[in-house]
Design a protein around this motif. Sequence first.
Motif, PDB file in Angstrom:
ATOM      1  N   PHE A  14       0.689  -0.916  -0.441  1.00 18.95           N
ATOM      2  CA  PHE A  14      -0.071   0.323   0.270  1.00 18.95           C
ATOM      3  C   PHE A  14       0.742   1.462   0.275  1.00 18.95           C
ATOM      4  N   TYR A  17      -0.059   5.006  -1.676  1.00 20.71           N
ATOM      5  CA  TYR A  17      -1.522   5.293  -1.221  1.00 20.71           C
ATOM      6  C   TYR A  17      -1.047   6.179  -0.333  1.00 20.71           C
ATOM      7  N   PHE A  22       0.492  11.877  -3.054  1.00 22.05           N
ATOM      8  CA  PHE A  22      -0.164  11.429  -3.123  1.00 22.05           C
ATOM      9  C   PHE A  22      -1.288  12.797  -3.505  1.00 22.05           C
ATOM     10  N   ALA A  24      -5.358  12.013  -6.686  1.00 20.08           N
ATOM     11  CA  ALA A  24      -6.125  11.014  -6.708  1.00 20.08           C
ATOM     12  C   ALA A  24      -6.853  10.604  -8.232  1.00 20.08           C
ATOM     13  N   PHE A  27      -3.366   8.726  -9.808  1.00 15.94           N
ATOM     14  CA  PHE A  27      -3.647   8.236  -9.185  1.00 15.94           C
ATOM     15  C   PHE A  27      -4.198   7.122 -10.193  1.00 15.94           C
ATOM     16  N   LEU A  52      -9.210  -1.846  -6.547  1.00 18.30           N
ATOM     17  CA  LEU A  52      -9.185  -0.906  -5.486  1.00 18.30           C
ATOM     18  C   LEU A  52     -10.531  -1.260  -4.595  1.00 18.30           C
ATOM     19  N   ASP A  55      -8.522  -4.041  -2.473  1.00 19.06           N
ATOM     20  CA  ASP A  55      -7.667  -3.278  -1.812  1.00 19.06           C
ATOM     21  C   ASP A  55      -8.783  -2.352  -0.639  1.00 19.06           C
ATOM     22  N   ASN A 122      -5.699   7.046   6.574  1.00 23.31           N
ATOM     23  CA  ASN A 122      -5.840   8.066   5.573  1.00 23.31           C
ATOM     24  C   ASN A 122      -5.417   6.915   3.975  1.00 23.31           C
ATOM     25  N   ALA A 123      -4.792   5.730   4.193  1.00 27.26           N
ATOM     26  CA  ALA A 123      -4.800   5.144   2.641  1.00 27.26           C
ATOM     27  C   ALA A 123      -6.352   5.204   2.068  1.00 27.26           C
ATOM     28  N   ASN A 126      -7.899   7.660  -0.100  1.00 26.48           N
ATOM     29  CA  ASN A 126      -7.410   8.222  -0.791  1.00 26.48           C
ATOM     30  C   ASN A 126      -7.942   7.492  -1.511  1.00 26.48           C
ATOM     31  N   ILE A 127      -8.425   5.745  -1.281  1.00 29.55           N
ATOM     32  CA  ILE A 127      -8.717   4.775  -2.273  1.00 29.55           C
ATOM     33  C   ILE A 127     -10.324   5.939  -2.616  1.00 29.55           C
ATOM     34  N   THR A 130     -10.117   7.369  -5.210  1.00 24.02           N
ATOM     35  CA  THR A 130      -9.938   7.733  -6.366  1.00 24.02           C
ATOM     36  C   THR A 130     -11.140   6.638  -6.971  1.00 24.02           C
TER      37      THR A 130
END
Length: 410
Positions: A14, A17, A22, A24, A27, A52, A55, A122-123, A126-127, A130
């Motif tokens: 990961f 991310y 980073f 979005a 990415f 995604l 993840d 936080n990751a 971000n996903i 996206t």
Amino acid sequence: MTTDGSQNNELEDFEAYLEPDFEAANFANSLLISTNGHDNNLLDLQTPVKKLKYDLVELDKRMKLISSTNYESLTSNFTQIEQYKTILQDRINPQLVTINKPFDKIKREVIEPYEDATRLNNALKNIHQTLELLRTSSFFIFIIQQLEELQVGGGGGDGSTSSPSGDVVRTSRLYSQLMNLYQSVTTPSGGIKSDLSGNNNSNVMSIRFIRDYRATAITRKQSLLHEFSRVVNHETSRATSLNLKNLKLYHHLQALYILDPHEFCQIFDKSTIQRSLTTSSNQLSKALQSPRNFTAIMTEVQQSNTIYFNKLDEVLAKWNLPHDNSNKADQSYLSFILSHYGTDSLHLLFWQKLAQQLKRNIVATMARGGPIAKNLKVYSQGLKTSIEDKFTNVKIKQDILDAFSMIEYK
């Protein structure tokens, strides 16, 4: 309790991310390119979305594992950190080495897992950003793909009307939907809207394909408006074309209204009322040069326009506007157009405008003087009597007689 090795591996796979810079949009672009390549004409959105989603599921599992494994430490020990710090600093300096050992344990078992969980969260955000960006992009891409298919198949996407006339309605709906999407993510000046709620709809304009296609869509929309105007103008030029079987006219009126209701009214006015007004005004203007023939020419103008506007009223009353959020259900074109003009009859509106033009022509003719003006004075009473006999509508009759009154005035 987690081991050192498992803790260090919590963020494995990961790292992308968690980069400080980073974004979005970047990415999403790289994900789409890596999945589809640069030369692929068909855009695959399913594969990146599946990745995604995978993840998301994996991160959720790891967060649950951290929480369940360190539950007791998270609930009982974390609240004691500040207290332990005070004891370490103020009271237990002589035994600092001994005290540091449990503190290190707290750091290892409580603080570090908490920090890892925060970074994982936080990751996760971000996903989600996206995914939202890809979801919004899919709306644009779906419409654009349909428009491109219509263009390749001769569906009018380039302004061509060689395809079945029903396709022009579909094309107009697609362009209207596409322009509404662009409007929803851009400011009136063309910039990207700021979104304080954190929604990433506006970031869709950072995707080059969608951003660049906007200019193409605007150009093609103008081309369609020009083509629809040409067809409507041609199909309304003759009274014989005004019938309920003329589906070409019907579909192009629908397409024009869907694409731009404001342009619809302007094009309709130019193609019907203004054209009839120009033709009839020219006829009457020439008739003023020979008052002896004026009655016959007025009769011809009256008959031809009565037939024309009766047929126009008939088809407009039977054909309904396409349904949307702005018009009432089953509202006819005639009702909409009469409301636009603020009149009860197109025929009455035509004669009102024609009488005004005739009045201006008479004033100009009398101002020039000469034999023509003298002839008009000689025939004026006979012309008025003829108007009295030929027109039954009181308003039309009065407007025309008012125009002829300018002969005696001069």
